[in-house]
Design a protein around this motif. Structure first.
Motif, short mmCIF file in Angstrom:
data_model
loop_
_atom_site.label_atom_id
_atom_site.label_comp_id
_atom_site.label_asym_id
_atom_site.label_seq_id
_atom_site.Cartn_x
_atom_site.Cartn_y
_atom_site.Cartn_z
N GLU A 23 1.24 -0.98 0.46
CA GLU A 23 -0.04 0.06 0.24
C GLU A 23 0.45 0.95 -0.19
O GLU A 23 0.13 2.50 0.14
N GLY A 24 1.92 0.82 0.23
CA GLY A 24 3.11 2.13 0.20
C GLY A 24 2.84 2.84 1.53
O GLY A 24 4.09 3.70 1.35
N LEU A 25 2.72 2.52 2.41
CA LEU A 25 2.36 2.75 4.01
C LEU A 25 4.13 3.16 4.92
O LEU A 25 4.59 3.33 5.52
N ILE A 26 4.96 2.03 4.05
CA ILE A 26 6.11 1.95 3.84
C ILE A 26 6.94 1.60 2.97
O ILE A 26 6.51 1.18 1.91
N GLY A 27 8.13 2.14 3.18
CA GLY A 27 9.31 1.87 2.19
C GLY A 27 9.78 0.68 2.47
O GLY A 27 10.08 -0.11 2.64
N ALA A 28 10.20 0.32 0.32
CA ALA A 28 10.38 -0.85 0.38
C ALA A 28 12.04 -1.42 1.25
O ALA A 28 12.47 -0.88 0.85
N PRO A 29 11.86 -2.58 1.86
CA PRO A 29 13.32 -3.07 2.63
C PRO A 29 14.11 -3.50 1.76
O PRO A 29 13.61 -3.85 0.22
N ILE A 30 14.96 -3.04 1.90
CA ILE A 30 16.65 -3.74 0.85
C ILE A 30 16.38 -5.00 0.94
O ILE A 30 14.99 -6.40 1.46
N ARG A 31 16.57 -5.60 -0.11
CA ARG A 31 16.58 -7.09 0.08
C ARG A 31 18.70 -7.53 0.11
O ARG A 31 19.48 -7.24 0.13
N SER A 32 17.82 -8.98 1.40
CA SER A 32 19.35 -9.19 1.04
C SER A 32 20.00 -10.57 -0.32
O SER A 32 19.08 -10.15 -1.40
N GLY A 33 20.92 -10.56 0.37
CA GLY A 33 21.70 -12.07 -1.22
C GLY A 33 20.77 -13.03 -0.79
O GLY A 33 20.46 -13.54 -2.24
N GLY A 34 20.19 -13.31 -0.02
CA GLY A 34 18.99 -14.54 -0.39
C GLY A 34 17.70 -13.73 -0.40
O GLY A 34 16.46 -15.10 -0.59
N ASN A 35 16.98 -12.89 -0.79
CA ASN A 35 16.29 -12.36 -1.54
C ASN A 35 15.37 -12.09 -0.29
O ASN A 35 13.83 -11.98 -0.39
N TYR A 36 15.98 -12.08 1.24
CA TYR A 36 14.79 -12.13 2.27
C TYR A 36 14.71 -10.11 2.71
O TYR A 36 15.31 -9.43 1.81
N ARG A 37 13.61 -9.98 2.78
CA ARG A 37 13.51 -8.41 3.35
C ARG A 37 14.22 -8.03 4.40
O ARG A 37 14.63 -8.77 5.14
N VAL A 38 14.89 -6.94 4.13
CA VAL A 38 15.90 -6.41 5.94
C VAL A 38 15.56 -4.94 5.90
O VAL A 38 15.13 -4.59 5.06
N TYR A 39 14.14 -5.45 7.86
CA TYR A 39 13.78 -4.17 7.77
C TYR A 39 14.95 -3.29 8.59
O TYR A 39 15.40 -4.12 9.42
N ASN A 40 14.60 -2.03 8.68
CA ASN A 40 15.38 -1.37 9.89
C ASN A 40 14.87 -0.54 10.99
O ASN A 40 14.11 -0.14 10.01
N GLY A 41 15.33 0.30 11.58
CA GLY A 41 14.77 1.15 12.58
C GLY A 41 14.02 1.62 12.22
O GLY A 41 12.52 2.59 12.77
N SER A 42 13.77 2.43 11.02
CA SER A 42 12.97 3.23 10.47
C SER A 42 11.22 2.62 10.05
O SER A 42 10.46 3.30 10.19
N HIS A 43 11.69 1.48 9.52
CA HIS A 43 11.00 0.53 9.26
C HIS A 43 9.62 0.12 10.36
O HIS A 43 8.85 0.47 10.61
#
Length: 130
Positions: A23-43
């Motif tokens: 829905e665009g309420l949070i920014g897309a997280p980066i993806r790890s080498g294994g294509n997992y979503r990786v979230y940070n503190g701002s998320h």
């Protein structure tokens, strides 16, 4: 952190985190080498804000507007006040509806002196509510 961890920390379901991302309420997280979503503190902060807002009954559109406003800390809080006023009005309407519902059910019970279900005023009122 992976999606399962951020979901646990915020009290959301994994599917809900994905939905808020879609829905665009949070920014897309980066993806790890294994294509997992990786979230940070701002998320985490943003999802916590969304969760708290939703827990308080704000609609998804209201949350979207609140997030937009929160993203501009120098903006006027008049829009936030307006969103809150609309929400308070809706809460008041729901409280009035619940009070009326409570009164009606109490009256059913007060007028019910039946000893069997066949003569029960509450069951009768519920059966004829349509």
């Amino acid at each position: 952190m992976k999606i399962g961890e951020i979901a646990r920390l915020t009290g959301l379901k994994v599917e809900t985190v994905r939905f808020y991302e879609a829905e665009g309420l949070i920014g897309a997280p980066i993806r790890s080498g294994g294509n997992y979503r990786v979230y940070n503190g701002s998320h985490l902060d943003r999802l916590s804000f969304i969760k708290r807002s939703r827990d308080l009954g704000f609609t998804l559109d209201q949350v979207r507007d609140l997030l937009r406003l929160a993203d501009d800390p120098r903006g006027s809080c008049a829009e936030v006040d307006a969103i809150a006023a609309v929400h308070i009005h809706e809460i008041d309407r729901k409280l009035a509806d619940l009070a009326a519902l409570r009164t009606e059910i109490v009256q059913w019970g007060a007028t019910c002196d039946a000893t069997t279900i066949a003569d029960c005023r509450i069951i009768d009122a519920l059966s004829n509510a349509g």
